[in-house]
Design a protein around this motif. Structure first.
Motif, PDB file in Angstrom:
ATOM      1  N   ASP A  62       0.865  -1.180   0.000  1.00  0.00           N
ATOM      2  CA  ASP A  62       0.000   0.000   0.000  1.00  0.00           C
ATOM      3  C   ASP A  62       0.898   1.227   0.000  1.00  0.00           C
ATOM      4  O   ASP A  62       2.119   1.124   0.162  1.00  0.00           O
ATOM      5  N   VAL A  63       0.300   2.398  -0.199  1.00  0.00           N
ATOM      6  CA  VAL A  63       1.059   3.660  -0.138  1.00  0.00           C
ATOM      7  C   VAL A  63       0.410   4.580   0.895  1.00  0.00           C
ATOM      8  O   VAL A  63       0.254   5.785   0.680  1.00  0.00           O
ATOM      9  N   ILE A  64       0.058   4.009   2.027  1.00  0.00           N
ATOM     10  CA  ILE A  64      -0.649   4.737   3.081  1.00  0.00           C
ATOM     11  C   ILE A  64       0.049   6.029   3.495  1.00  0.00           C
ATOM     12  O   ILE A  64      -0.612   7.065   3.671  1.00  0.00           O
ATOM     13  N   PRO A  65       1.393   6.063   3.675  1.00  0.00           N
ATOM     14  CA  PRO A  65       2.028   7.322   4.086  1.00  0.00           C
ATOM     15  C   PRO A  65       1.838   8.466   3.099  1.00  0.00           C
ATOM     16  O   PRO A  65       1.913   9.640   3.487  1.00  0.00           O
ATOM     17  N   LEU A  66       1.607   8.144   1.828  1.00  0.00           N
ATOM     18  CA  LEU A  66       1.375   9.191   0.839  1.00  0.00           C
ATOM     19  C   LEU A  66      -0.089   9.607   0.796  1.00  0.00           C
ATOM     20  O   LEU A  66      -0.410  10.749   0.462  1.00  0.00           O
ATOM     21  N   ASP A  93      -3.912   3.180  -6.493  1.00  0.00           N
ATOM     22  CA  ASP A  93      -3.260   4.145  -5.599  1.00  0.00           C
ATOM     23  C   ASP A  93      -1.778   4.291  -5.941  1.00  0.00           C
ATOM     24  O   ASP A  93      -1.215   5.389  -5.876  1.00  0.00           O
ATOM     25  N   ILE A  94      -1.123   3.191  -6.298  1.00  0.00           N
ATOM     26  CA  ILE A  94       0.288   3.242  -6.683  1.00  0.00           C
ATOM     27  C   ILE A  94       0.457   4.053  -7.964  1.00  0.00           C
ATOM     28  O   ILE A  94       1.392   4.860  -8.096  1.00  0.00           O
ATOM     29  N   GLU A  95      -0.450   3.845  -8.911  1.00  0.00           N
ATOM     30  CA  GLU A  95      -0.406   4.638 -10.138  1.00  0.00           C
ATOM     31  C   GLU A  95      -0.536   6.127  -9.823  1.00  0.00           C
ATOM     32  O   GLU A  95       0.202   6.963 -10.358  1.00  0.00           O
ATOM     33  N   GLU A  96      -1.479   6.451  -8.942  1.00  0.00           N
ATOM     34  CA  GLU A  96      -1.764   7.857  -8.643  1.00  0.00           C
ATOM     35  C   GLU A  96      -0.664   8.506  -7.813  1.00  0.00           C
ATOM     36  O   GLU A  96      -0.194   9.604  -8.141  1.00  0.00           O
ATOM     37  N   TYR A  97      -0.234   7.862  -6.741  1.00  0.00           N
ATOM     38  CA  TYR A  97       0.668   8.513  -5.793  1.00  0.00           C
ATOM     39  C   TYR A  97       2.144   8.320  -6.122  1.00  0.00           C
ATOM     40  O   TYR A  97       2.982   9.130  -5.703  1.00  0.00           O
ATOM     41  N   LEU A  98       2.494   7.265  -6.840  1.00  0.00           N
ATOM     42  CA  LEU A  98       3.892   7.060  -7.217  1.00  0.00           C
ATOM     43  C   LEU A  98       4.152   7.355  -8.691  1.00  0.00           C
ATOM     44  O   LEU A  98       5.294   7.414  -9.121  1.00  0.00           O
ATOM     45  N   GLY A  99       3.083   7.522  -9.460  1.00  0.00           N
ATOM     46  CA  GLY A  99       3.244   7.847 -10.869  1.00  0.00           C
ATOM     47  C   GLY A  99       3.842   6.716 -11.681  1.00  0.00           C
ATOM     48  O   GLY A  99       4.505   6.954 -12.695  1.00  0.00           O
ATOM     49  N   ILE A 100       3.594   5.474 -11.276  1.00  0.00           N
ATOM     50  CA  ILE A 100       4.126   4.314 -11.990  1.00  0.00           C
ATOM     51  C   ILE A 100       3.101   3.852 -13.022  1.00  0.00           C
ATOM     52  O   ILE A 100       1.921   3.711 -12.703  1.00  0.00           O
ATOM     53  N   PRO A 101       3.513   3.619 -14.256  1.00  0.00           N
ATOM     54  CA  PRO A 101       2.562   3.217 -15.307  1.00  0.00           C
ATOM     55  C   PRO A 101       1.864   1.898 -14.988  1.00  0.00           C
ATOM     56  O   PRO A 101       2.436   1.012 -14.345  1.00  0.00           O
ATOM     57  N   GLU A 102       0.647   1.789 -15.445  1.00  0.00           N
ATOM     58  CA  GLU A 102      -0.174   0.602 -15.200  1.00  0.00           C
ATOM     59  C   GLU A 102       0.512  -0.682 -15.648  1.00  0.00           C
ATOM     60  O   GLU A 102       0.437  -1.714 -14.974  1.00  0.00           O
ATOM     61  N   ASP A 103       1.224  -0.632 -16.790  1.00  0.00           N
ATOM     62  CA  ASP A 103       1.815  -1.852 -17.317  1.00  0.00           C
ATOM     63  C   ASP A 103       3.054  -2.318 -16.543  1.00  0.00           C
ATOM     64  O   ASP A 103       3.604  -3.382 -16.819  1.00  0.00           O
ATOM     65  N   LYS A 104       3.494  -1.520 -15.568  1.00  0.00           N
ATOM     66  CA  LYS A 104       4.619  -1.921 -14.723  1.00  0.00           C
ATOM     67  C   LYS A 104       4.158  -2.445 -13.366  1.00  0.00           C
ATOM     68  O   LYS A 104       4.967  -2.695 -12.474  1.00  0.00           O
ATOM     69  N   ILE A 105       2.837  -2.627 -13.211  1.00  0.00           N
ATOM     70  CA  ILE A 105       2.284  -3.082 -11.930  1.00  0.00           C
ATOM     71  C   ILE A 105       1.428  -4.318 -12.163  1.00  0.00           C
ATOM     72  O   ILE A 105       0.556  -4.323 -13.036  1.00  0.00           O
ATOM     73  N   SER A 106       1.657  -5.358 -11.375  1.00  0.00           N
ATOM     74  CA  SER A 106       0.837  -6.576 -11.437  1.00  0.00           C
ATOM     75  C   SER A 106       0.214  -6.829 -10.077  1.00  0.00           C
ATOM     76  O   SER A 106       0.798  -6.513  -9.034  1.00  0.00           O
ATOM     77  N   VAL A 107      -0.969  -7.422 -10.089  1.00  0.00           N
ATOM     78  CA  VAL A 107      -1.690  -7.743  -8.847  1.00  0.00           C
ATOM     79  C   VAL A 107      -1.603  -9.238  -8.574  1.00  0.00           C
ATOM     80  O   VAL A 107      -1.870 -10.058  -9.449  1.00  0.00           O
ATOM     81  N   ALA A 108      -1.196  -9.577  -7.363  1.00  0.00           N
ATOM     82  CA  ALA A 108      -1.213 -10.967  -6.887  1.00  0.00           C
ATOM     83  C   ALA A 108      -1.878 -10.945  -5.514  1.00  0.00           C
ATOM     84  O   ALA A 108      -1.281 -10.483  -4.536  1.00  0.00           O
ATOM     85  N   TYR A 109      -3.114 -11.398  -5.449  1.00  0.00           N
ATOM     86  CA  TYR A 109      -3.861 -11.358  -4.188  1.00  0.00           C
ATOM     87  C   TYR A 109      -3.189 -12.190  -3.101  1.00  0.00           C
ATOM     88  O   TYR A 109      -2.510 -13.189  -3.382  1.00  0.00           O
ATOM     89  N   LEU A 110      -3.412 -11.785  -1.872  1.00  0.00           N
ATOM     90  CA  LEU A 110      -2.965 -12.566  -0.726  1.00  0.00           C
ATOM     91  C   LEU A 110      -3.935 -13.717  -0.477  1.00  0.00           C
ATOM     92  O   LEU A 110      -4.920 -13.887  -1.195  1.00  0.00           O
ATOM     93  N   SER A 111      -3.685 -14.481   0.571  1.00  0.00           N
ATOM     94  CA  SER A 111      -4.592 -15.554   0.950  1.00  0.00           C
ATOM     95  C   SER A 111      -4.495 -15.794   2.449  1.00  0.00           C
ATOM     96  O   SER A 111      -3.644 -15.225   3.137  1.00  0.00           O
ATOM     97  N   HIS A 112      -5.379 -16.643   2.932  1.00  0.00           N
ATOM     98  CA  HIS A 112      -5.362 -17.056   4.331  1.00  0.00           C
ATOM     99  C   HIS A 112      -4.585 -18.355   4.444  1.00  0.00           C
ATOM    100  O   HIS A 112      -4.496 -19.146   3.493  1.00  0.00           O
ATOM    101  N   ASP A 113      -4.045 -18.602   5.614  1.00  0.00           N
ATOM    102  CA  ASP A 113      -3.354 -19.853   5.880  1.00  0.00           C
ATOM    103  C   ASP A 113      -4.368 -20.987   6.012  1.00  0.00           C
ATOM    104  O   ASP A 113      -5.524 -20.767   6.384  1.00  0.00           O
ATOM    105  N   ALA A 114      -3.934 -22.208   5.732  1.00  0.00           N
ATOM    106  CA  ALA A 114      -4.835 -23.364   5.826  1.00  0.00           C
ATOM    107  C   ALA A 114      -5.355 -23.587   7.238  1.00  0.00           C
ATOM    108  O   ALA A 114      -6.386 -24.242   7.438  1.00  0.00           O
ATOM    109  N   GLY A 115      -4.661 -23.036   8.240  1.00  0.00           N
ATOM    110  CA  GLY A 115      -5.101 -23.202   9.625  1.00  0.00           C
ATOM    111  C   GLY A 115      -6.378 -22.456   9.951  1.00  0.00           C
ATOM    112  O   GLY A 115      -7.032 -22.751  10.957  1.00  0.00           O
TER     113      GLY A 115
END
Length: 396
Positions: free
Chosen positions: A130-134, A172-194
């Motif tokens: 995230d970019v919360i500080p920005l 948010d990364i595109e907006e606050y860091l000015g990084i182009p969309e094609d340089k950013i990929s999304v990989a969702y997190l998950s929960h542990d099997a426990g």
């Protein structure tokens, strides 16, 4: 392919960055056994636990990057959980890690949190959760904090590719860091099997006794910084208390900060001001191995945060078979869809909590929707999507 991974957060399992790192590394090896992985650790982590045997563990001290380079007294050297000053962290990120990545012969370097080096001798991938500080100035106060945020912002723009954990965070990364969309990929997190409604439930009674939990309760588990909006949950409990606060007290779990600050408003004082202390139980820090039981034992999990990069704790609760009430943060609409009860304010939160406590058909519907949604996420999929980024960057 050989990837060097920054392991600064390996021994900080209670943090989001630590959880991400500790799940990503073993799952990368599961989806690609031939992948070469070197986990580069800072000097203070001398005996890392739970590292897969097939992962090459390198301590930055091996390359002459001893903590005395930062003036750390000899008496503090080698402590497993010491040497975590800001200067030590920056030194590791900016010098020790990139140098080690080069010297172990890595093809790629991956920093799995927002702390990449300005210069790296091999291709660099950064995960920005995230970019919360920005976005929220309250998180970027003080000269050192501002300087560090500026440093990692510039460094992130120099990365070959950015991985993040939701489409919301990507925007948010595109907006606050000015990084182009094609340089950013999304990989969702998950929960542990426990985190499961039944598996591991034999520990529930012991966990109930350990934390002196009531028979039935509403749970909050998380931090207490400004965006978590615990104050909204406490205010909502003025309404819940009128209905049946004695039967369903609010259990608040998490390590408490130094209160009475803009970033950490005093929630204990606010609870007293609202007159609900009789209905609120503060149980403090919860061990990681106890969290699945804590979720299972709760009747409802309340998560009023107004901003998250992903919202992992809400997903963990759903996977445990516990219905969840959240704010209407954009990321929850994206990640949790219709599996949670989303609200706008304290009065609506109270209504949602009460409804889930007393309306069994609604409760069963939300539990089933939560379990179905949780099944869509897996750390294996996270690793596969991360590996795809590695391959693309390596051959670019």
């Amino acid at each position: 392919m050989h990837v060097a991974i920054n392991g600064w957060f390996w021994d900080q399992q209670a943090t989001g960055s630590g959880q991400y790192l500790r799940h990503l590394v073993p799952n990368l090896k599961k989806v690609s056994p031939d992948l070469g992985l070197s986990l580069i650790l800072p000097p203070h982590i001398q005996e890392p636990d739970d590292v897969p045997a097939s992962v090459n563990v390198i301590n930055a001290r091996s390359f002459g990057h001893a903590p005395h380079a930062l003036g750390i007294p000899p008496a503090r050297r080698g402590r497993r959980r010491g040497n975590r000053g800001r200067l030590a962290k920056v030194f590791f990120e900016q010098r020790s890690f990139p140098r080690a990545a080069s010297e172990v012969g890595a093809d790629l370097a991956h920093v799995p949190y927002w702390g990449p080096p300005l210069s790296c001798p091999v291709k660099l991938i950064s995960t920005v959760l995230d970019v919360i500080p920005l976005q929220f100035p309250v998180y970027n106060r003080g000269l050192l904090t501002s300087l560090y945020t500026s440093l990692v912002s510039v460094a992130a723009r120099g990365s070959n590719h950015i991985i993040t954990i939701s489409e919301t965070a990507k925007l948010d990364i595109e907006e606050y860091l000015g990084i182009p969309e094609d340089k950013i990929s999304v990989a969702y997190l998950s929960h542990d099997a426990g985190f499961h409604p039944r598996l591991g439930s034999e520990r529930d009674a012991a966990v109930r006794e350990k934390y002196d939990l009531p028979e039935r309760f509403v749970l909050y588990l998380g931090g207490f910084d400004w965006r978590k909006q615990v104050n909204m949950l406490l205010l909502s409990y003025t309404y819940v208390a009128e209905a049946d606060g004695d039967a369903f007290p609010l259990v608040i779990a998490g390590r408490e900060p130094a209160w009475n600050d803009q970033l950490f408003p005093d929630m204990r004082a606010y609870s007293s001001k609202l007159g609900i202390d009789d209905y609120v139980r503060w149980i403090g820090f919860v061990d990681e191995e106890d969290k699945p039981s804590l979720y299972r034992l709760a009747d409802v999990f309340a998560f009023p945060s107004i901003y998250e990069g992903f919202g992992l704790m809400a997903l963990e609760a759903l996977a445990s078979g516990t219905p969840v009430v959240t704010s209407k943060a954009l990321v929850f609409e994206e990640v949790l869809e219709d599996a949670v009860y989303m609200v706008d304010n304290a009065r609506e939160m109270a209504g949602a909590i009460i409804a889930l406590l007393i309306q069994q058909p609604l409760r069963e519907t939300m539990v089933n929707q939560g379990l179905a949604l949780a099944s869509k996420y897996s750390w294996r999929k996270t690793a596969q999507e991360t590996l795809a980024v590695y391959e693309a960057v390596l051959h670019s």
